[in-house]
Motif scaffolding. Structure first.
Motif, PDB file in Angstrom:
ATOM      1  N   THR A 236       0.855  -1.186   0.000  1.00 44.55           N
ATOM      2  CA  THR A 236       0.000   0.000   0.000  1.00 44.55           C
ATOM      3  C   THR A 236       0.896   1.243   0.000  1.00 44.55           C
ATOM      4  O   THR A 236       1.837   1.305   0.798  1.00 44.55           O
ATOM      5  CB  THR A 236      -0.900   0.049   1.261  1.00 44.55           C
ATOM      6  OG1 THR A 236      -0.072  -0.035   2.427  1.00 44.55           O
ATOM      7  CG2 THR A 236      -1.889  -1.083   1.263  1.00 44.55           C
ATOM      8  N   PRO A 237       0.661   2.188  -0.879  1.00 44.33           N
ATOM      9  CA  PRO A 237      -0.296   2.133  -1.988  1.00 44.33           C
ATOM     10  C   PRO A 237       0.163   1.151  -3.058  1.00 44.33           C
ATOM     11  O   PRO A 237       1.257   0.600  -2.967  1.00 44.33           O
ATOM     12  CB  PRO A 237      -0.292   3.573  -2.498  1.00 44.33           C
ATOM     13  CG  PRO A 237       1.095   4.070  -2.196  1.00 44.33           C
ATOM     14  CD  PRO A 237       1.475   3.431  -0.893  1.00 44.33           C
ATOM     15  N   VAL A 238      -0.688   0.952  -4.076  1.00 45.10           N
ATOM     16  CA  VAL A 238      -0.371   0.005  -5.135  1.00 45.10           C
ATOM     17  C   VAL A 238      -0.294   0.747  -6.475  1.00 45.10           C
ATOM     18  O   VAL A 238      -1.116   1.626  -6.755  1.00 45.10           O
ATOM     19  CB  VAL A 238      -1.415  -1.130  -5.188  1.00 45.10           C
ATOM     20  CG1 VAL A 238      -2.804  -0.595  -5.481  1.00 45.10           C
ATOM     21  CG2 VAL A 238      -1.021  -2.182  -6.224  1.00 45.10           C
ATOM     22  N   PHE A 239       0.726   0.415  -7.242  1.00 51.61           N
ATOM     23  CA  PHE A 239       0.890   1.015  -8.571  1.00 51.61           C
ATOM     24  C   PHE A 239       0.063   0.214  -9.572  1.00 51.61           C
ATOM     25  O   PHE A 239       0.176  -1.003  -9.655  1.00 51.61           O
ATOM     26  CB  PHE A 239       2.360   1.005  -8.978  1.00 51.61           C
ATOM     27  CG  PHE A 239       2.604   1.554 -10.358  1.00 51.61           C
ATOM     28  CD1 PHE A 239       2.322   2.877 -10.658  1.00 51.61           C
ATOM     29  CD2 PHE A 239       3.121   0.741 -11.360  1.00 51.61           C
ATOM     30  CE1 PHE A 239       2.549   3.383 -11.927  1.00 51.61           C
ATOM     31  CE2 PHE A 239       3.351   1.232 -12.629  1.00 51.61           C
ATOM     32  CZ  PHE A 239       3.069   2.561 -12.919  1.00 51.61           C
ATOM     33  N   TYR A 240      -0.758   0.916 -10.339  1.00 50.20           N
ATOM     34  CA  TYR A 240      -1.664   0.266 -11.287  1.00 50.20           C
ATOM     35  C   TYR A 240      -1.442   0.846 -12.685  1.00 50.20           C
ATOM     36  O   TYR A 240      -2.023   1.868 -13.039  1.00 50.20           O
ATOM     37  CB  TYR A 240      -3.107   0.476 -10.844  1.00 50.20           C
ATOM     38  CG  TYR A 240      -4.152  -0.253 -11.675  1.00 50.20           C
ATOM     39  CD1 TYR A 240      -3.848  -1.416 -12.366  1.00 50.20           C
ATOM     40  CD2 TYR A 240      -5.463   0.221 -11.727  1.00 50.20           C
ATOM     41  CE1 TYR A 240      -4.812  -2.081 -13.100  1.00 50.20           C
ATOM     42  CE2 TYR A 240      -6.434  -0.441 -12.453  1.00 50.20           C
ATOM     43  CZ  TYR A 240      -6.101  -1.588 -13.146  1.00 50.20           C
ATOM     44  OH  TYR A 240      -7.057  -2.249 -13.871  1.00 50.20           O
ATOM     45  N   PRO A 241      -0.587   0.213 -13.488  1.00 54.44           N
ATOM     46  CA  PRO A 241      -0.389   0.689 -14.865  1.00 54.44           C
ATOM     47  C   PRO A 241      -1.542   0.201 -15.738  1.00 54.44           C
ATOM     48  O   PRO A 241      -1.870  -0.985 -15.740  1.00 54.44           O
ATOM     49  CB  PRO A 241       0.933   0.032 -15.269  1.00 54.44           C
ATOM     50  CG  PRO A 241       0.986  -1.229 -14.465  1.00 54.44           C
ATOM     51  CD  PRO A 241       0.251  -0.955 -13.173  1.00 54.44           C
ATOM     52  N   PHE A 242      -2.154   1.126 -16.470  1.00 50.80           N
ATOM     53  CA  PHE A 242      -3.331   0.783 -17.271  1.00 50.80           C
ATOM     54  C   PHE A 242      -3.053   1.116 -18.729  1.00 50.80           C
ATOM     55  O   PHE A 242      -2.848   2.261 -19.097  1.00 50.80           O
ATOM     56  CB  PHE A 242      -4.557   1.559 -16.781  1.00 50.80           C
ATOM     57  CG  PHE A 242      -5.866   0.939 -17.190  1.00 50.80           C
ATOM     58  CD1 PHE A 242      -6.596   0.176 -16.304  1.00 50.80           C
ATOM     59  CD2 PHE A 242      -6.354   1.119 -18.478  1.00 50.80           C
ATOM     60  CE1 PHE A 242      -7.801  -0.409 -16.684  1.00 50.80           C
ATOM     61  CE2 PHE A 242      -7.545   0.545 -18.865  1.00 50.80           C
ATOM     62  CZ  PHE A 242      -8.280  -0.227 -17.973  1.00 50.80           C
ATOM     63  N   ARG A 243      -3.055   0.083 -19.554  1.00 48.11           N
ATOM     64  CA  ARG A 243      -2.715   0.222 -20.977  1.00 48.11           C
ATOM     65  C   ARG A 243      -3.981   0.521 -21.796  1.00 48.11           C
ATOM     66  O   ARG A 243      -5.017  -0.110 -21.612  1.00 48.11           O
ATOM     67  CB  ARG A 243      -2.080  -1.074 -21.472  1.00 48.11           C
ATOM     68  CG  ARG A 243      -1.560  -1.032 -22.904  1.00 48.11           C
ATOM     69  CD  ARG A 243      -1.106  -2.418 -23.331  1.00 48.11           C
ATOM     70  NE  ARG A 243      -0.100  -2.970 -22.442  1.00 48.11           N
ATOM     71  CZ  ARG A 243       1.209  -2.800 -22.593  1.00 48.11           C
ATOM     72  NH1 ARG A 243       1.670  -2.113 -23.628  1.00 48.11           N
ATOM     73  NH2 ARG A 243       2.057  -3.333 -21.742  1.00 48.11           N
ATOM     74  N   ARG A 244      -3.840   1.464 -22.721  1.00 49.33           N
ATOM     75  CA  ARG A 244      -4.957   1.824 -23.597  1.00 49.33           C
ATOM     76  C   ARG A 244      -4.458   1.986 -25.033  1.00 49.33           C
ATOM     77  O   ARG A 244      -3.315   2.397 -25.258  1.00 49.33           O
ATOM     78  CB  ARG A 244      -5.637   3.123 -23.133  1.00 49.33           C
ATOM     79  CG  ARG A 244      -6.306   2.994 -21.758  1.00 49.33           C
ATOM     80  CD  ARG A 244      -6.939   4.301 -21.326  1.00 49.33           C
ATOM     81  NE  ARG A 244      -7.533   4.198 -19.997  1.00 49.33           N
ATOM     82  CZ  ARG A 244      -8.794   3.850 -19.745  1.00 49.33           C
ATOM     83  NH1 ARG A 244      -9.607   3.571 -20.770  1.00 49.33           N
ATOM     84  NH2 ARG A 244      -9.258   3.786 -18.518  1.00 49.33           N
ATOM     85  N   THR A 245      -5.341   1.692 -25.977  1.00 47.99           N
ATOM     86  CA  THR A 245      -5.065   1.871 -27.399  1.00 47.99           C
ATOM     87  C   THR A 245      -5.854   3.066 -27.907  1.00 47.99           C
ATOM     88  O   THR A 245      -7.056   3.178 -27.645  1.00 47.99           O
ATOM     89  CB  THR A 245      -5.464   0.609 -28.194  1.00 47.99           C
ATOM     90  OG1 THR A 245      -4.654  -0.492 -27.779  1.00 47.99           O
ATOM     91  CG2 THR A 245      -5.293   0.828 -29.688  1.00 47.99           C
ATOM     92  N   LEU A 246      -5.180   3.953 -28.615  1.00 42.58           N
ATOM     93  CA  LEU A 246      -5.823   5.125 -29.211  1.00 42.58           C
ATOM     94  C   LEU A 246      -5.536   5.127 -30.708  1.00 42.58           C
ATOM     95  O   LEU A 246      -4.417   4.826 -31.130  1.00 42.58           O
ATOM     96  CB  LEU A 246      -5.307   6.423 -28.597  1.00 42.58           C
ATOM     97  CG  LEU A 246      -5.562   6.620 -27.094  1.00 42.58           C
ATOM     98  CD1 LEU A 246      -4.402   6.060 -26.273  1.00 42.58           C
ATOM     99  CD2 LEU A 246      -5.753   8.110 -26.778  1.00 42.58           C
ATOM    100  N   PHE A 247      -6.558   5.448 -31.503  1.00 42.33           N
ATOM    101  CA  PHE A 247      -6.302   5.603 -32.929  1.00 42.33           C
ATOM    102  C   PHE A 247      -7.249   6.614 -33.552  1.00 42.33           C
ATOM    103  O   PHE A 247      -8.339   6.864 -33.059  1.00 42.33           O
ATOM    104  CB  PHE A 247      -6.369   4.265 -33.672  1.00 42.33           C
ATOM    105  CG  PHE A 247      -7.707   3.575 -33.715  1.00 42.33           C
ATOM    106  CD1 PHE A 247      -8.682   3.932 -34.645  1.00 42.33           C
ATOM    107  CD2 PHE A 247      -7.982   2.517 -32.859  1.00 42.33           C
ATOM    108  CE1 PHE A 247      -9.896   3.278 -34.700  1.00 42.33           C
ATOM    109  CE2 PHE A 247      -9.196   1.845 -32.917  1.00 42.33           C
ATOM    110  CZ  PHE A 247     -10.158   2.234 -33.847  1.00 42.33           C
TER     111      PHE A 247
END
Length: 253
Positions: A236-247
């Motif tokens: 705690t705290p926790v790292f949350y990498p969030f992947r997204r695709t944009l086009f």
């Protein structure tokens, strides 16, 4: 189980960052016809309308609960209607979708169909989560395969329809698109703990599971899922990498 606008809004600020990146790819021109596919509660559709002067902006969503919230934002040049994304029709200068197309299957058919809605010179701009390889998603699939949930779900689990970015590029090229731009971006979030990660997915990716589970099993599913996340992410705290695709791409004018 209907979508819960209040649960969805808990992480609104984290969801706003990719919207800003996507909206920044849209050409600003006066008097455009714009459709926002999957408008949700409408706040981001309003922000899109404010970027595009004297444009006619329509936000569509399949959720009655979301549109009840969006209705209060309607004004001249901005309206909301209940359509499914698969029902989108008409001729548009901008076809825009922020974090919604991941709920529609067969992107190999969907993207060309949406591109065909563009007027000459029009632009498509899409952002979809591509985080389905992260433990937050893998663990919900794992939980769904365990008793008693597997029996209640009849072996169902959700497979993301989101494609690799090179496949989107090929689809757009075959449509005759110009100005093709595609990229993946990891949005770095720091959450309080593993429970916060569970709360975030409860408002989005877990909804289809809750829709299919009997009411008496939903809390048990959520608790099992929370336990798995706590083991996997004890810090705690926790790292949350969030992947997204944009086009984005345009139709030749």
């Amino acid at each position: 189980m209907p979508w819960d606008p209040d649960q969805y809004r808990i992480f609104q600020s984290e969801r706003s960052a990719p919207f800003e990146d996507l909206a920044g790819l849209v050409r600003v021109r006066d008097g455009q016809r714009v459709i926002d596919l999957g408008c949700g509660t409408g706040e981001l559709t309003l922000r899109l309308a404010e970027r595009l002067p004297r444009s006619d902006v329509l936000g569509i969503d399949a959720s009655r609960e979301m549109l009840e919230q969006a209705a209060a934002l309607s004004r001249t040049g901005l309206r909301f209607e209940r359509w499914g994304i698969e029902e989108a029709a008409g001729a548009w200068d901008v076809v825009f979708s922020h974090a919604a197309l991941q709920w529609v299957d067969r992107h190999d058919e969907l993207v060309p169909r949406l591109f065909a809605l563009l007027r000459p010179g029009g632009q498509i701009a899409v952002q979809v989560p591509s985080n389905h390889g992260h433990p937050t998603h893998m663990l919900m699939t794992e939980t769904a395969a365990e008793a008693p949930f597997a029996e209640a779900l009849r072996g169902w689990s959700r497979t993301s329809p989101v494609l690799p970015i090179d496949e989107y590029a090929s689809l757009l090229h075959r449509c005759g698109a110009t100005g093709i731009v595609l990229f993946e971006k990891v949005y770095a979030h720091v959450l309080a703990d593993a429970d916060a990660m569970a709360d975030r997915t409860a408002g989005t990716a877990l909804v289809p599971y809750f829709e299919r589970l009997p009411k008496g099993l939903r809390d048990a599913f959520m608790e099992r899922y929370r336990q798995k996340l706590r083991v996997r992410f004890p810090a705690t705290p926790v790292f949350y990498p969030f992947r997204r695709t944009l086009f984005t791409a345009s139709r030749e004018g």
